[in-house]
Design a protein around this motif. Sequence first.
Motif, PDB file in Angstrom:
ATOM      1  N   LEU A  78      -1.480   2.936   4.894  1.00 48.67           N
ATOM      2  CA  LEU A  78      -1.660   4.382   4.948  1.00 48.67           C
ATOM      3  C   LEU A  78      -0.524   5.034   4.182  1.00 48.67           C
ATOM      4  O   LEU A  78       0.652   4.797   4.476  1.00 48.67           O
ATOM      5  N   CYS A  79      -0.880   5.832   3.207  1.00 49.90           N
ATOM      6  CA  CYS A  79       0.124   6.475   2.357  1.00 49.90           C
ATOM      7  C   CYS A  79       0.594   7.778   2.981  1.00 49.90           C
ATOM      8  O   CYS A  79      -0.193   8.712   3.180  1.00 49.90           O
ATOM      9  N   TYR A  80       1.879   7.814   3.309  1.00 49.32           N
ATOM     10  CA  TYR A  80       2.452   9.020   3.873  1.00 49.32           C
ATOM     11  C   TYR A  80       2.417  10.119   2.810  1.00 49.32           C
ATOM     12  O   TYR A  80       2.683   9.856   1.629  1.00 49.32           O
ATOM     13  N   PRO A  81       2.116  11.356   3.204  1.00 51.63           N
ATOM     14  CA  PRO A  81       1.993  12.437   2.211  1.00 51.63           C
ATOM     15  C   PRO A  81       3.349  12.996   1.780  1.00 51.63           C
ATOM     16  O   PRO A  81       3.635  14.182   1.923  1.00 51.63           O
ATOM     17  N   ASP A  82       4.203  12.122   1.241  1.00 52.25           N
ATOM     18  CA  ASP A  82       5.522  12.565   0.797  1.00 52.25           C
ATOM     19  C   ASP A  82       5.621  12.715  -0.715  1.00 52.25           C
ATOM     20  O   ASP A  82       6.694  12.942  -1.261  1.00 52.25           O
ATOM     21  N   LEU A  83       4.500  12.598  -1.400  1.00 55.80           N
ATOM     22  CA  LEU A  83       4.450  12.858  -2.844  1.00 55.80           C
ATOM     23  C   LEU A  83       3.907  14.272  -3.051  1.00 55.80           C
ATOM     24  O   LEU A  83       3.120  14.758  -2.235  1.00 55.80           O
ATOM     25  N   VAL A 107       2.680   2.041   7.150  1.00 62.44           N
ATOM     26  CA  VAL A 107       2.815   3.314   6.450  1.00 62.44           C
ATOM     27  C   VAL A 107       3.656   3.091   5.201  1.00 62.44           C
ATOM     28  O   VAL A 107       4.727   2.493   5.270  1.00 62.44           O
ATOM     29  N   VAL A 108       3.150   3.557   4.082  1.00 62.92           N
ATOM     30  CA  VAL A 108       3.842   3.436   2.797  1.00 62.92           C
ATOM     31  C   VAL A 108       4.499   4.782   2.488  1.00 62.92           C
ATOM     32  O   VAL A 108       3.844   5.822   2.534  1.00 62.92           O
ATOM     33  N   ARG A 109       5.792   4.742   2.196  1.00 64.28           N
ATOM     34  CA  ARG A 109       6.556   5.961   1.894  1.00 64.28           C
ATOM     35  C   ARG A 109       7.360   5.758   0.612  1.00 64.28           C
ATOM     36  O   ARG A 109       7.540   4.647   0.155  1.00 64.28           O
ATOM     37  N   GLY A 110       7.855   6.860   0.101  1.00 64.27           N
ATOM     38  CA  GLY A 110       8.743   6.790  -1.051  1.00 64.27           C
ATOM     39  C   GLY A 110       8.036   7.182  -2.338  1.00 64.27           C
ATOM     40  O   GLY A 110       6.874   7.576  -2.347  1.00 64.27           O
ATOM     41  N   THR A 111       8.778   7.040  -3.430  1.00 66.42           N
ATOM     42  CA  THR A 111       8.238   7.376  -4.747  1.00 66.42           C
ATOM     43  C   THR A 111       8.490   6.225  -5.707  1.00 66.42           C
ATOM     44  O   THR A 111       9.381   5.408  -5.502  1.00 66.42           O
ATOM     45  N   GLY A 112       7.673   6.169  -6.727  1.00 63.52           N
ATOM     46  CA  GLY A 112       7.863   5.192  -7.792  1.00 63.52           C
ATOM     47  C   GLY A 112       7.949   3.763  -7.298  1.00 63.52           C
ATOM     48  O   GLY A 112       7.149   3.321  -6.473  1.00 63.52           O
ATOM     49  N   ASP A 113       8.957   3.048  -7.808  1.00 65.64           N
ATOM     50  CA  ASP A 113       9.125   1.635  -7.450  1.00 65.64           C
ATOM     51  C   ASP A 113       9.353   1.435  -5.955  1.00 65.64           C
ATOM     52  O   ASP A 113       8.885   0.455  -5.384  1.00 65.64           O
ATOM     53  N   SER A 114      10.056   2.378  -5.320  1.00 70.02           N
ATOM     54  CA  SER A 114      10.313   2.194  -3.887  1.00 70.02           C
ATOM     55  C   SER A 114       9.023   2.288  -3.086  1.00 70.02           C
ATOM     56  O   SER A 114       8.859   1.597  -2.078  1.00 70.02           O
ATOM     57  N   LEU A 147       7.286  -1.061  -3.623  1.00 65.20           N
ATOM     58  CA  LEU A 147       7.955  -2.102  -2.847  1.00 65.20           C
ATOM     59  C   LEU A 147       7.723  -1.922  -1.346  1.00 65.20           C
ATOM     60  O   LEU A 147       7.657  -2.914  -0.611  1.00 65.20           O
ATOM     61  N   SER A 148       7.572  -0.695  -0.901  1.00 67.16           N
ATOM     62  CA  SER A 148       7.242  -0.437   0.497  1.00 67.16           C
ATOM     63  C   SER A 148       5.877  -1.045   0.835  1.00 67.16           C
ATOM     64  O   SER A 148       5.717  -1.713   1.860  1.00 67.16           O
ATOM     65  N   ALA A 149       4.904  -0.836  -0.041  1.00 67.07           N
ATOM     66  CA  ALA A 149       3.567  -1.407   0.172  1.00 67.07           C
ATOM     67  C   ALA A 149       3.612  -2.931   0.100  1.00 67.07           C
ATOM     68  O   ALA A 149       3.044  -3.629   0.943  1.00 67.07           O
ATOM     69  N   LEU A 150       4.293  -3.447  -0.897  1.00 72.08           N
ATOM     70  CA  LEU A 150       4.386  -4.896  -1.061  1.00 72.08           C
ATOM     71  C   LEU A 150       5.073  -5.539   0.146  1.00 72.08           C
ATOM     72  O   LEU A 150       4.609  -6.551   0.669  1.00 72.08           O
ATOM     73  N   SER A 151       6.157  -4.945   0.599  1.00 74.42           N
ATOM     74  CA  SER A 151       6.875  -5.480   1.763  1.00 74.42           C
ATOM     75  C   SER A 151       5.975  -5.510   2.989  1.00 74.42           C
ATOM     76  O   SER A 151       5.967  -6.493   3.739  1.00 74.42           O
ATOM     77  N   ALA A 152       5.221  -4.443   3.204  1.00 78.21           N
ATOM     78  CA  ALA A 152       4.319  -4.391   4.358  1.00 78.21           C
ATOM     79  C   ALA A 152       3.288  -5.506   4.284  1.00 78.21           C
ATOM     80  O   ALA A 152       2.995  -6.169   5.286  1.00 78.21           O
ATOM     81  N   LEU A 153       2.746  -5.743   3.104  1.00 78.91           N
ATOM     82  CA  LEU A 153       1.747  -6.805   2.948  1.00 78.91           C
ATOM     83  C   LEU A 153       2.373  -8.184   3.142  1.00 78.91           C
ATOM     84  O   LEU A 153       1.782  -9.055   3.787  1.00 78.91           O
ATOM     85  N   LEU A 154       3.566  -8.384   2.605  1.00 78.53           N
ATOM     86  CA  LEU A 154       4.221  -9.684   2.767  1.00 78.53           C
ATOM     87  C   LEU A 154       4.557  -9.966   4.225  1.00 78.53           C
ATOM     88  O   LEU A 154       4.419 -11.098   4.695  1.00 78.53           O
TER      89      LEU A 154
END
Length: 103
Positions: free
Chosen positions: A20-25, A59-66, A69-76
């Motif tokens: 779930l993408c947090y609405p921080d963009l 929950v995926v947060r942040g911008t750009g590469d972070s 990496l937030s999404a990738l970390s959650a999946l891993l």
Amino acid sequence: VCPDWVEEALSCLPMDYYLLCYPDLPFVPDPVRENPHRRLELFETYVEEVQRLHIPFAVVRGTGDSRFLSALSALLVAISFNCSNVNVAPEPLLPLFPAAFPF
């Protein structure tokens, strides 16, 4: 409360894990986006719904590469704990994003 057709679609397409993408963009309008002032409310509704359905999520947060990496970390993490038999293989991403993988 979801309409019946949404409930039916969810039962036909079961998912192992949700990001779930947090609405921080910043909101960027396009022909399919709507409700720019209700983004947090809608996000909270999505969280409640996946919890109600007992579907694992992160929950995926942040911008750009972070954010990536937030999404990738959650999946891993989900894969390493065999969270509902998540069927995600990160290897295909390696050639696309080599700088994001320090290992």
